[in-house]
Motif scaffolding. Structure first.
Motif: not given
Length: 382
Positions: A43, A52, A57, A282
């Protein structure tokens, strides 16, 4: 002279590097083709200053206290329970399917007990559960299968659920209560300062060196090392000797929006429409406060970096050929999703890496106990 060459700086490689360096006092070289550590869990802060996930995710969840405790040495945690909505029949409804999903879609007011009978009346008998389609229609019937699973699975995997192993849709439960959490594991958290910071802490040892933007093939016969841990695609290690193992890839489109929130939950799936499978936001995951928000559109692809092994019987047979080569290759350990052609969650990869470390410790003396230095290039010897 390194004791270990570890190929890949994701979960499998980083956990093993940390254990070998700190528990056995051995010298470890970690190499990765990308320009960062953390693998697909990497990230970063985007241009707006929002944290992010570069590759979509990543939600940490596990039922293993030992795995959670191990990672807790490298990060503080933020409690987070992931929730997913699906855009179905122009409505946002909970995924996995639960009591509210059915009541909202059909304008009903069923109880949990009544929903069990409602689903049972629509379920189709399947003599032998073999495919992903079999799993779903035998539980919820054809109509919900078409709404939630068929198109989404075809987008995600590039083939019809009737051609996919049952393990794919078996991962997604159907609930008769109102529990709208995507996962039900005992431990559900996000690293408080992000995954990359956790990996930095994991690899922070004078015994660990990291080379990024480096292909291991360029250095494997140049930098002396005793043994190798390989976390990349196993077919690539063996030069695609038989043929390429099929993988599914992903493409991502990141956007920053001039508003505080875009959607009510961290992820919204699109099983009936759109080219993308889902949109993730996010700030739900991280708890970050910011006047803007960043989202990611996720597009499955047949081309690109390998993400998901495609679970089909013929692919499993092809993997077994490579697995036999791996077992016959001394001083090389194959660990992780790509190296073992398994669809593992993050905690499962950590568990596999820790188990591999235990096997290494049982089988090998530490370098301090070794009187003879032997250079073994990390190449296939079948």
């Amino acid at each position: 002279m390194y004791d270990w060459l570890i190929v890949g700086a994701g979960f499998a490689g980083s956990v093993l590097a940390e254990r070998l360096a700190n528990e056995r006092g051995e010298r470890v070289l970690v190499v990765d083709r990308r320009n960062h550590i953390g693998g697909n869990a990497y990230d970063r802060y985007d241009d707006a200053g929002i944290l992010i996930h570069q590759y979509g995710p990543h939600i940490f969840h596990t039922n293993s206290k030992s795995i959670f405790d191990y990672l807790s040495a490298f990060t503080a945690w933020r409690p987070y329970e992931h929730r997913v909505l699906g855009q179905v029949d122009d409505r946002l409804v909970p995924i996995p399917i639960n009591l509210d999903t059915v009541n909202t879609l059909y304008g009903l007011s069923l109880t949990s007990e009544e929903l069990e009978g409602w689903l049972a009346a629509r379920a189709e008998p399947v003599a032998e559960i073999r495919t992903s389609e079999d799993v779903v229609v035998s539980k919820v019937g054809r109509e919900l299968y078409e709404k939630f699973f068929r198109s989404y699975t075809r987008k995600q995997w590039g083939i019809d659920p009737s051609e996919l192993d049952k393990s794919v849709t078996a991962r997604v439960p159907t609930r008769t209560n109102r529990d709208d959490r995507y996962f039900t594991d005992e431990f559900q958290f996000m690293p408080a300062q992000g995954y990359t910071r956790m990996f930095e802490n994991m690899l922070r040892s004078p015994n660990i060196h990291v080379l990024l933007q480096t292909d291991y093939r360029d250095i494997k016969d140049v930098i002396p090392h005793r043994r190798t841990i390989f976390t990349g695609p196993i077919d690539e290690y063996f030069g695609f000797r038989f043929e390429k193992l099929p993988y599914r890839s992903l493409q991502f489109r990141h956007e920053t929006l001039d508003r505080e929130q875009h959607q009510p939950v961290g992820t919204v799936n699109y099983p009936m429409s759109e080219d993308y499978t889902r949109i993730s936001e996010y700030k739900h995951l991280t708890g970050q406060v910011h006047p803007k928000t960043s989202i990611t559109f996720e597009y499955p692809s047949a081309e690109g970096d390998p993400y998901y092994p495609i679970p089909r019987p013929e692919n499993a047979e092809l993997f077994k050929k490579y697995e036999r080569l791996a077992l016959a290759t001394p001083d090389v350990w194959f660990v992780g999703r790509l190296a073992t052609y398994r669809y593992y969650n993050m905690d499962q990869v950590v568990g596999q890496a820790l188990a591999t470390f235990r096997r290494i410790s049982d089988a090998l003396p530490t370098s301090a106990d070794t009187t003879e230095v032997k250079v073994i290039p990390a190449r296939a010897r079948a």
